[in-house]
Design an enzyme around this catalytic site. Structure first.
Site, PDB file in Angstrom:
ATOM      1  CB  ILE A 101      -0.963  -0.030   1.218  1.00  0.00           C
ATOM      2  CG1 ILE A 101      -1.945   1.144   1.190  1.00  0.00           C
ATOM      3  CG2 ILE A 101      -0.216  -0.125   2.521  1.00  0.00           C
ATOM      4  CD1 ILE A 101      -3.085   1.025   2.204  1.00  0.00           C
ATOM      5  CB  CYS A 102       1.209   4.107   0.818  1.00  0.00           C
ATOM      6  SG  CYS A 102       1.660   5.846   0.971  1.00  0.00           S
ATOM      7  CB  ALA A 103       5.668   4.806  -0.851  1.00  0.00           C
ATOM      8  CB  SER A 150      -4.059  -0.198  -1.553  1.00  0.00           C
ATOM      9  OG  SER A 150      -5.177   0.587  -1.235  1.00  0.00           O
TER      10      SER A 150
END
Length: 184
Positions: A101-103, A150
């Site tokens: 998720i994210c980075a 995500s």
């Protein structure tokens, strides 16, 4: 029972790391919080510290899924960890699930694992997905084969529910969403 290992490095985004722990455990999935720092206590990007369940060991290779939380500099530390690389390569080669998720999806992208796959990440980091196909900014969670990606903190519940859907069932994910009063 399905088993998930969430790999933590200092500087991770707290909500992205702990939301999956909470929701997956509610669903009856065995979750192990794993420090890749050599210290059982990890500290998130906003100064929240906690004790993980274990230090990285070969036990991590026995799971059904690895989850990488994002955040900075946590994602950078994940990329620098040989243990993370070893586990990700093993899961990839054995067709096991890899979630981020994210980075953190850029860990998979920069390892060359997302070639031709649909994937998402934190806005502005899409270049780190390398050869992945960008599904657009409206995709909060993208699953393509063994990869679940995500966008960020605001998608942490959707991300966790997708993992539950994949490892158990959509019905179980819906049950957990209802139990935490989550409406999409």
């Amino acid at each position: 029972m399905k088993k998930v290992y969430i790999l933590f490095a200092d500087g991770f985004e707290e909500v992205e790391g702990l939301t999956p722990v909470d929701l997956l455990r509610r669903a009856g999935i065995e979750v192990k919080m794993v420090s890749v720092t050599g210290n059982e206590t990890v500290t998130g990007s906003h100064g929240i510290s906690f004790k993980t369940d274990m230090l990285y060991s070969d036990e991590v290779l026995e799971g059904d899924m690895i989850v990488l939380p994002g955040g900075m500099p946590g994602t950078t530390h994940l990329k620098e960890s040989q243990d993370v690389k070893t586990a990700v390569e093993y899961y990839n080669e054995n067709g096991k699930y890899l979630a981020a998720i994210c980075a953190a999806p850029t860990v998979y992208g920069e390892m060359g694992l997302l070639h031709g796959k649909k994937a998402t990440c934190y806005p502005g980091l899409e270049a780190g997905l390398t050869d992945a196909m960008w599904p657009g900014e409206n995709a909060s969670v993208v699953t393509d084969g063994q990869f679940i990606t995500s966008r960020g903190l605001g998608t942490a519940i959707d991300f966790s529910l997708e993992i539950i859907s994949i490892l158990i069932s959509k019905e179980k994910a819906d049950e957990i969403a209802k139990s935490v009063v989550y409406k999409k």
